[in-house]
Design an enzyme around this catalytic site. Structure first.
Site, PDB file in Angstrom:
ATOM      1  N   LYS A  72       0.706  -1.154   0.029  1.00 49.56           N
ATOM      2  CA  LYS A  72       0.112  -0.019  -0.132  1.00 49.56           C
ATOM      3  C   LYS A  72       1.039   1.272  -0.058  1.00 49.56           C
ATOM      4  CE  LYS A  72      -4.091   1.800   2.197  1.00 49.56           C
ATOM      5  NZ  LYS A  72      -5.251   1.653   3.077  1.00 49.56           N
ATOM      6  N   GLU A  92     -19.638  -3.695  11.252  1.00 49.04           N
ATOM      7  CA  GLU A  92     -20.578  -2.901  12.054  1.00 49.04           C
ATOM      8  C   GLU A  92     -21.365  -3.822  12.838  1.00 49.04           C
ATOM      9  OE1 GLU A  92     -18.486  -0.468   9.011  1.00 49.04           O
ATOM     10  OE2 GLU A  92     -19.717  -2.216   8.988  1.00 49.04           O
ATOM     11  N   ARG A 125     -25.483  -0.076   8.316  1.00 43.71           N
ATOM     12  CA  ARG A 125     -25.433  -1.844   8.334  1.00 43.71           C
ATOM     13  C   ARG A 125     -25.751  -2.498   9.363  1.00 43.71           C
ATOM     14  NH1 ARG A 125     -20.027  -3.317   5.133  1.00 43.71           N
ATOM     15  NH2 ARG A 125     -20.913  -3.203   2.933  1.00 43.71           N
TER      16      ARG A 125
END
Length: 618
Positions: free
Chosen positions: A283, A368, A396
């Site tokens: 990354k 979540e 969610r």
């Protein structure tokens, strides 16, 4: 003598095939420089895109994304994809009002298969596309690109389980740029992967299958040899969860080696079954500052590419900062308080809490639903969990809020960051829905502070004074002009006019443009009063009526969707009043700055004053 940039020769994915291998390698570096220079100016997701350059080039060489379906997960790594599919000019206005979205968007391009802004959805969507292809007897390939972070979300495993069981030809590319998904990284794994990719291996394997099926008892023998091979392999290499779910696993491969990734993708397509391709990437690759601090450069504002430092002066203390600092102070007083978030410790302001109280800080990853139900379990056993989530991500966990938190009801605190208009990330990240869906939940209390002082007071009130589930909603950014602390009054009248022609009611940060609008109306000879609602569930109807006095004309200003809004609820609760709602309407809100979007919706001071003046003079 200067040479024309290779990037100038690539206007569509097909152009990649006209380049030599060396030119494609050089192209990748040009793409990194292009992204760096543009994102440094506009802001956006940098580190994730720098790490996915070679992988994206390989995908576009093996798939025709105008026909084949490439489904991104989250989508914050889709900038390279957009660059290669003819949207180079769009980067000048990336994530700006009226400009190009920072996420895949089918209305922008035929090459974008599916809107993506939330994590862990790509495999589900891709499985649906693969099933549709089979049922409609069409011919195209389907590939889902998912990162290791998104695999911390439960929906990804639901999809893997179903996709593997379905047997549908489907390729899932796992872009692993941080954590190790399995221990199958090393010389043996790479050796076995190379063997699998040899055409002679595939030909021999299929030939043995055909020969065994042709003899009596061959199917039983085939199953025995398959199980023996499987057990022998597991002696050398731990089983991957993907294989247990019905996927053929290949990898890991170097995600920065275009030709190696292409070989894996070609092999995966030839299997005509669910295949997971595991690639390892870095990354932030190619830019020192993003490689050293990928979290900082995951989503960034404008910055100086030479130093990596932000161009804008440091933002004064934000609501997130205030929340994190006050929660740390409270945790020092009350040992039962713990903090829970879902892969957003920095964004929600909990980094300091995590350092100070590591045993009471829990980051569950992009999960979540689990965060809310786990917190409910903690609350049931005597802890006071404080769950910090962005408004758009709390959506969610609606089921868990109802059936695991409120149904008991348990004392839990939900700190809802990025409530209301959140800005440049667009449709998928605006916090417009939580007032409506939270208001449907029994026992829920919703507090709406407007500044730093009120947020601190709301947090202490939620933890020490309220019972049952309590939500505190606050926006991205910082306080406005209103600096008083009115949180202990349900509906204070901040501006009281004599014989007002109307009353303006708002909550949270929108009290600031509401008061500005009221002053502008007063200057125009239209006296109005302003009421600030500090708790929108339950609504303090008696206090609101009392603050309105004899006036029966009410305007409610809120940056939320119209359906289920406070204005609709007050219209039902005050049948003798004429109630008008100034809301975000009934549509998804695109990217732009908060100020630009408020102006678009008529929720800035001028827009509010104009709307009220128009309605009062009709």
């Amino acid at each position: 003598m200067s040479h024309e940039p290779i990037l100038n020769r690539v206007s569509c994915p097909a152009d990649l095939h006209d380049l030599t291998a060396a030119e494609r390698t050089a192209l990748c570096e040009e793409i990194r420089q292009f992204l760096l220079s543009h994102i440094a100016e506009t802001g956006g997701h940098l580190a994730s895109n720098l790490g996915a350059v070679e992988l994206t080039v390989a995908l576009h060489m093996e798939y025709d994304t105008a026909r084949d379906r490439l489904v991104f997960d989250v989508g914050h790594q889709a900038y390279v994809h957009k660059l290669l599919t003819g949207r180079r000019e769009g980067f000048a206005n990336l994530r700006r009002f009226g400009g190009m979205s920072g996420f895949p968007k089918p209305e922008e391009s035929i090459h974008d298969a599916f809107i993506a802004g939330h994590a862990s959805t790509s495999i589900s969507a891709a499985t649906g596309m693969a099933r549709a292809r089979t049922l409609l007897r069409e011919q195209y390939d389907v590939v889902a690109l998912i990162g290791d972070g998104a695999l911390s979300g439960g929906m990804a495993y639901e999809a893997l389980n179903d996709a593997g069981r379905s047997g549908e030809p489907l390729v899932v590319v796992l872009n692993d740029n941080d954590m190790s998904i399995s221990k199958s990284v090393g010389a043996i794994a790479q050796y076995l992967s190379r063997i699998r990719l040899r055409p002679s291996y595939t030909k021999l394997k299929n030939g043995v299958k055909r020969a065994l099926r042709a003899i009596p008892g061959g199917k039983r023998l085939e199953r025995w040899t398959h199980n023996f091979k499987k057990r022998f392999k597991y002696l050398l290499l731990p089983a991957t969860i993907f294989e247990d779910m019905g996927f053929q696993y290949v990898g890991p491969a170097d995600g920065h080696d275009i030709e190696e990734v292409r070989r894996l993708l070609r092999y995966a397509k030839e299997q005509h079954c669910p295949v997971l391709v595991h690639v390892k990437t870095v990354k932030g690759k190619g830019y020192r500052f993003s490689q050293e601090k990928p979290e900082t450069f995951h989503g960034t504002g404008s910055f100086d590419p030479e130093t990596g430092r932000p161009l804008k002066e440091s933002v004064p203390t934000t609501f997130s900062d205030v929340f994190g600092a006050e929660l740390s102070a409270i945790a020092a007083e009350e040992p039962r308080v713990c903090a829970i978030t879902a892969a957003m410790p920095v964004g929600t302001g909990l980094s300091g809490f995590a350092e100070r109280f590591p045993e009471r800080f829990i980051d569950v990853g992009i999960a979540e639903e689990h965060a809310v139900t786990m917190a409910a379990g903690m609350a049931k056993q005597g802890m006071i969990p404080v769950v910090a989530l962005y408004s758009t991500f709390l959506q969610r966990a609606y089921d868990q809020l109802i059936h695991d938190a409120a149904i008991h009801p348990l004392h839990m605190v939900f700190c809802i960051d990025r409530a209301g208009i959140s800005g440049e990330d667009g449709e998928t990240h605006q916090g417009l829905f939580d007032p409506a869906f939270l208001a449907t939940i029994p026992h829920m209390t919703i507090l709406c502070p407007a500044n730093d002082r009120e947020l601190r007071r709301a947090l202490r009130r939620a933890i020490f004074e309220e019972t049952g589930p309590v939500a505190i909603r606050y926006p991205k950014g910082r306080s406005g002009a209103f600096r008083e602390n009115s949180m202990d009054e349900p509906a204070p009248c901040l501006m009281a006019a004599e014989e007002p022609r109307a009353v303006l009611l708002s909550y949270g940060i929108l009290i600031n443009p509401s008061m500005e609008a009221a002053q502008a109306l007063a200057d125009a000879g239209i006296p109005v009063s302003v009421i600030k609602c500090n708790c929108i569930k339950p609504l303090p109807v008696p206090e609101i009526r009392r603050a309105m006095g004899d006036c029966r004309r009410l305007f409610v200003i809120e940056d939320t969707i119209e359906n289920g809004s406070v204005s609709q609820r007050l219209a039902a609760a005050l049948p003798d009043c004429r109630v008008s709602g100034l809301t975000a309407g009934d549509a998804f809100l695109r990217c732009g700055s908060v100020a630009e979007l408020q102006t678009l919706l008529g929720l800035d001071a001028a827009g509010i004053a104009d709307r009220i003046k128009k309605e009062l003079t009709e």
